[in-house]
Design a protein around this motif. Structure first.
Motif, short mmCIF file in Angstrom:
data_model
loop_
_atom_site.label_atom_id
_atom_site.label_comp_id
_atom_site.label_asym_id
_atom_site.label_seq_id
_atom_site.Cartn_x
_atom_site.Cartn_y
_atom_site.Cartn_z
N LYS A 128 0.80 -1.22 0.00
CA LYS A 128 0.00 0.00 0.00
C LYS A 128 0.84 1.27 0.00
O LYS A 128 0.29 2.37 0.11
CB LYS A 128 -0.94 0.00 1.20
N ASN A 129 2.17 1.12 -0.11
CA ASN A 129 2.98 2.34 -0.14
C ASN A 129 2.87 3.02 -1.51
O ASN A 129 2.32 2.45 -2.47
CB ASN A 129 4.44 2.08 0.27
N GLU A 130 3.41 4.22 -1.64
CA GLU A 130 3.24 5.02 -2.86
C GLU A 130 3.79 4.32 -4.09
O GLU A 130 3.18 4.33 -5.18
CB GLU A 130 3.93 6.38 -2.69
N PHE B 252 1.72 3.08 -7.37
CA PHE B 252 2.10 3.63 -8.67
C PHE B 252 2.20 2.51 -9.71
O PHE B 252 1.64 2.62 -10.81
CB PHE B 252 3.44 4.37 -8.55
N TYR C 210 8.52 7.63 -12.81
CA TYR C 210 8.35 7.83 -11.37
C TYR C 210 9.32 8.89 -10.87
O TYR C 210 10.52 8.85 -11.19
CB TYR C 210 8.58 6.52 -10.62
N ASN D 93 10.87 10.92 -4.75
CA ASN D 93 9.91 10.24 -3.87
C ASN D 93 10.43 8.92 -3.32
O ASN D 93 9.72 8.24 -2.58
CB ASN D 93 8.60 9.99 -4.62
N SER E 264 9.88 -0.11 0.92
CA SER E 264 9.76 1.26 1.41
C SER E 264 11.15 1.87 1.58
O SER E 264 11.30 3.09 1.58
CB SER E 264 9.02 1.28 2.75
#
Length: 501
Positions: free
Chosen positions: A35-37, A41, A99, A103, A133
């Motif tokens: 569920k991280n960015e 993506f 990307y 980030n 992460s």
């Protein structure tokens, strides 16, 4: 034939492998989260139907993305450890290029580092995007003569090259001649037999770098009379090596290279680029150089990322039936640079290029820029260099070089599947389980299969004899392997597995 499994045909080549990367526990040390960015993506950018095609490497339950950084702080040399689906790999790479690297929660982006993160893992029987992460950082081992370099792979290649040159200069290759004084019946080592039979051999030198910067032998594959010499040379090589790290801990990367030896001849190191230049005759004064020079500024040339190790930028392409270039690529580290070089190339009249050979399935290569005396210059080839792979009978209608390579692979595999006696292992009474076999062979300058060497996970003279018999019946190639006007030998390896019931 159900108990015969053939894997993809592979050429043999030198590699540098990070041991830490092979067995690194991304689940424990990189905090993956579906569920991280980053996960969300990729989930958005990569079609779900492609995710289902993900196949994991043996003994791995995840897929890892790795990348390096160029002078523009953009990712390049992006690799994905996906085992089968090219469509999935391509989709992941194209998505990652979009990307924002800021980030990724990295304090800095360093051209000397390589970066890794988990991208896909299994949730029970389902493939999911489960990205790290925390991005894992790998730093290279650096030896004193290579300290001036600023790119990760250049530092690794430079160290490898320093060791290789040391071998050429200091190895006692006469030791290999001693093997011919031995009784053939007493030769048991496969490399000994290979050299004795064919009077030439590839010496595969493999070593790792220990925590104190020393070189240690690592599964080197050479004749028995040369093994002690390899150990001696590795132990005496001294270049003040600073060992690299993986996730902050000392890394022990494995390096390897090959030296070709022929009976009675002392191997001499030759720069492959120099032999190409002898044929293609690069010049700053030819018409193509002048064409590029008018369109490339000094500021642009400073962004090209060349140096004394990666000392040239090339463009490669094929020609269709209408003499138009397609599959155009460059060796650039930057998409900006690549796009510019290709755009200019497309403006140049193809009929002005000096081709010495125009045939189907030639891959043409032109040097555009080179690094000389600390400066990047426009220095294009005057003659067009080319390479052509061997063409297996029935592959004449392939659409391009990539397709003809696949067809070659299928042809060898199908021939082997049809000719090999798959019931032999059971008739021999071998114990049940997997029997792994690797066949190395050459396609020679006449287009014939020669120098077949078979290695098995369990000793079996009968299996080796059957392999030799089958490989002798491989049909002659309808087109020879060529490089710049000369027929060449190409070495391949084909691994497969027999299931003994």
């Amino acid at each position: 034939m159900k108990n015969l499994f053939l894997s993809t045909l592979l050429t043999i080549f030198a590699v540098c492998i990070s041991q830490s990367q092979n067995n690194f526990n991304y689940q424990e040390f990189s905090n993956p989260n579906p569920k991280n960015e980053l996960s969300l993506f990729f989930k958005k950018e990569v079609p779900k139907k492609l995710l289902k095609k993900a196949v994991f490497l043996p003994k791995n339950n995840n897929i890892v993305l790795s990348f390096s950084i160029n002078k523009e702080n953009k990712p390049y040399r992006i690799s994905v450890t996906n085992y089968s689906s090219k469509e999935l790999k391509k989709a992941i790479i194209e998505a990652f290029k979009k990307y924002p690297l800021e980030n990724l929660n990295l304090e800095t982006l360093d051209k000397r580092n390589r970066y890794h993160f988990q991208i896909i893992s299994k949730n029970k029987s389902k493939n999911i995007f489960n990205c790290s992460s925390k991005i894992i950082i790998e730093t290279p081992s650096i030896c004193e003569p290579c300290k001036d370099l600023e790119f990760f792979e250049d530092l690794k290649n430079c160290l490898n090259l320093e060791v290789k040159k040391y071998f050429y200069e200091n190895a006692d290759f006469n030791l290999l001649n001693n093997l011919f004084n031995l009784d053939q019946s007493k030769l048991k080592d496969e490399k000994d037999i290979e050299l004795y039979l064919y009077e030439e051999i590839d010496l595969h030198i493999s070593f790792l770098i220990s925590e104190n910067g020393q070189l240690k032998n690592k599964k080197t594959n050479v004749p028995s009379v040369f093994r002690d010499e390899v150990s001696r040379l590795l132990e005496t090589f001294s270049a003040n090596i600073k060992s690299g790290t993986f996730n902050g801990k000392e890394n022990k990367p494995t390096h390897s290279f090959t030296i070709k030896y022929k009976k009675g001849e002392k191997p001499v190191y030759k720069d492959r680029n120099s032999s190409y230049a002898n044929y293609t005759k690069p010049s700053i004064e030819n018409e193509l150089s002048k064409f590029y020079s008018k369109r490339l500024t000094e500021d642009f040339l400073k962004t090209v990322n060349l140096n004394r190790i990666k000392n040239r930028l090339t463009i490669s392409f094929e020609l269709d039936k209408k003499n138009k270039p397609f599959n155009i690529k460059t060796s650039a580290r930057s998409k900006t640079v690549e796009d510019k070089i290709i755009t200019i190339f497309k403006e140049y009249p193809i009929e002005k290029l000096n081709f010495t050979d125009k045939r189907n399935f030639n891959n043409y290569i032109i040097q555009i820029l080179s690094f000389k005396e600390g400066k990047i210059i426009v220095n294009t080839d005057s003659l067009i260099g080319y390479e052509r792979v061997p063409i297996f009978p029935g592959c004449e209608n392939s659409k391009d070089v990539s397709d003809v390579k696949k067809c070659f692979s299928r042809g060898i595999q199908q021939h082997f599947a049809h000719k090999f006696d798959a019931s032999l292992p059971n008739r021999l009474g071998l114990s049940p389980g997997r029997l792994r076999i690797t066949i190395s062979f050459k396609i020679d300058k006449e287009g014939k299969v020669t120098q077949v060497i078979t290695r098995t996970s369990r000793p079996s003279a009968s299996i080796k004899a059957e392999v030799a018999k089958v490989m002798k019946t491989v049909p002659k190639m309808i087109s020879l392997p060529m490089q710049n006007g000369k027929a060449v030998n190409i070495k391949y390896a084909i691994p497969f597995t027999l299931i003994v019931e």
